[in-house]
Design an enzyme around this catalytic site. Structure first.
Site, PDB file in Angstrom:
ATOM      1  CG  HIS A 163      32.223  34.989  60.856  1.00 19.24           C
ATOM      2  ND1 HIS A 163      31.370  36.047  60.620  1.00 19.24           N
ATOM      3  CD2 HIS A 163      32.799  34.706  59.659  1.00 19.24           C
ATOM      4  CE1 HIS A 163      31.441  36.387  59.341  1.00 19.24           C
ATOM      5  NE2 HIS A 163      32.288  35.586  58.737  1.00 19.24           N
TER       6      HIS A 163
ATOM      7  NE  ARG B  53      29.034  30.317  54.050  1.00 17.26           N
ATOM      8  CZ  ARG B  53      28.768  31.436  53.404  1.00 17.26           C
ATOM      9  NH1 ARG B  53      27.978  32.327  53.959  1.00 17.26           N
ATOM     10  NH2 ARG B  53      29.251  31.677  52.210  1.00 17.26           N
TER      11      ARG B  53
ATOM     12  CE  LYS C 105      32.797  38.940  50.158  1.00 18.48           C
ATOM     13  NZ  LYS C 105      32.647  38.267  51.429  1.00 18.48           N
TER      14      LYS C 105
ATOM     15  CB  SER D 117      28.595  39.198  56.931  1.00 15.29           C
ATOM     16  OG  SER D 117      29.469  38.591  57.829  1.00 15.29           O
TER      17      SER D 117
HETATM   18  O1  PNS Z   1      34.921  37.489  55.022  1.00 20.17           O
HETATM   19  P1  PNS Z   1      35.374  37.573  53.593  1.00 20.17           P
HETATM   20  O2  PNS Z   1      34.931  38.886  52.956  1.00 20.17           O
HETATM   21  O3  PNS Z   1      34.971  36.380  52.780  1.00 20.17           O
HETATM   22  O4  PNS Z   1      36.994  37.594  53.659  1.00 20.17           O
HETATM   23  C1  PNS Z   1      37.727  37.696  52.478  1.00 20.17           C
HETATM   24  C2  PNS Z   1      39.221  37.880  52.789  1.00 20.17           C
HETATM   25  C3  PNS Z   1      39.440  39.086  53.670  1.00 20.17           C
HETATM   26  C4  PNS Z   1      39.742  36.644  53.479  1.00 20.17           C
HETATM   27  C5  PNS Z   1      39.930  38.067  51.422  1.00 20.17           C
HETATM   28  O5  PNS Z   1      39.281  39.063  50.692  1.00 20.17           O
HETATM   29  C6  PNS Z   1      41.399  38.426  51.543  1.00 20.17           C
HETATM   30  O6  PNS Z   1      42.208  37.599  51.870  1.00 20.17           O
HETATM   31  N1  PNS Z   1      41.703  39.706  51.286  1.00 20.17           N
HETATM   32  C7  PNS Z   1      43.068  40.211  51.335  1.00 20.17           C
HETATM   33  C8  PNS Z   1      43.589  40.514  49.933  1.00 20.17           C
HETATM   34  C9  PNS Z   1      44.266  39.296  49.343  1.00 20.17           C
HETATM   35  O7  PNS Z   1      45.185  38.729  49.889  1.00 20.17           O
HETATM   36  N2  PNS Z   1      43.766  38.899  48.157  1.00 20.17           N
HETATM   37  C10 PNS Z   1      44.267  37.764  47.438  1.00 20.17           C
HETATM   38  C11 PNS Z   1      43.624  36.478  47.869  1.00 20.17           C
HETATM   39  S1  PNS Z   1      44.082  35.226  46.736  1.00 20.17           S
END
Ligand code: PNS
Length: 172
Positions: free
Chosen positions: A24, A98, A48, A135
């Site tokens: 990150h 990645r 998650k 993570s």
């Molecule tokens: O670090 P991560 O868990 O891969 O991050 C995921 C994240 C936070 C970027 C994603 O879950 C997100 O954008 N969540 C907000 C909800 C949202 O907008 N969902 C629709 C995405 S198409």
């Protein structure tokens, strides 16, 4: 979105950051060199599972890691990323890649976010040495006693050790 007015581009790098890893941080440093302003946006409720760290801890860990980067700030959001991006008048969403397989799900997410907010997503590749670092893998190895010291910033390691102690003492 920048509607023709000239101003410095503002990017948003969203994530769960539970915890932030060196991968990150690598993406944050790269993005901070490209964009005038970078907002690291910590999602309040990761989809998650129950996060290892609360929101304040996740923000504090990132803030400590980016203290040397004056154009980076740490905020949080709940709900749709697209709404947050519009609220912040951001020009672009940053995502880290990645490995090639990351792109599969990221592509549909990027298209959905663009259809919701008209903001594009740009992908930055983290250093190849972090291609296996996530993570979740860091947490799993750490809780099973493995050494993850090379995979997370030193400050994060301290948070993780403290959190493990708290969890251990609450289960004994
Ligand atoms: O670090 P991560 O868990 O891969 O991050 C995921 C994240 C936070 C970027 C994603 O879950 C997100 O954008 N969540 C907000 C909800 C949202 O907008 N969902 C629709 C995405 S198409």
């Amino acid at each position: 979105m920048n509607n023709g007015t000239v101003r410095s581009p503002r990017a948003i790098y969203p994530g769960s950051f539970d915890p932030p890893t060196n991968g990150h941080l690598d993406v944050i440093v790269r993005a901070s060199k490209i964009f005038s302003e970078l907002i690291v946006a910590v999602v309040v409720n990761p989809q998650k599972r129950e996060p290892m760290f609360g929101l304040d801890d996740r923000k504090e860990m990132i803030r400590a890691c980016v203290a040397h980067l004056p154009n980076v700030r740490v905020e949080h959001f709940r709900g749709l990323l697209a709404d947050f991006v519009q609220e912040k008048h951001a020009d672009v969403i940053i995502k880290g890649l990645r490995v090639v397989s990351d792109f599969e799900s990221e592509m549909s997410t990027a298209l959905m976010n663009r259809s919701l907010s008209d903001v594009d997503t740009m992908f930055l590749m983290s250093d190849g040495k972090y291609s296996f670092v996530s993570s979740s893998i860091v947490k799993e190895v750490f809780f099973l006693g493995g050494d993850v010291g090379a995979l997370v910033p030193d400050g994060v390691m301290k948070f993780m050790s403290r959190r493990r102690e708290t969890l251990r003492s609450s289960t004994t």
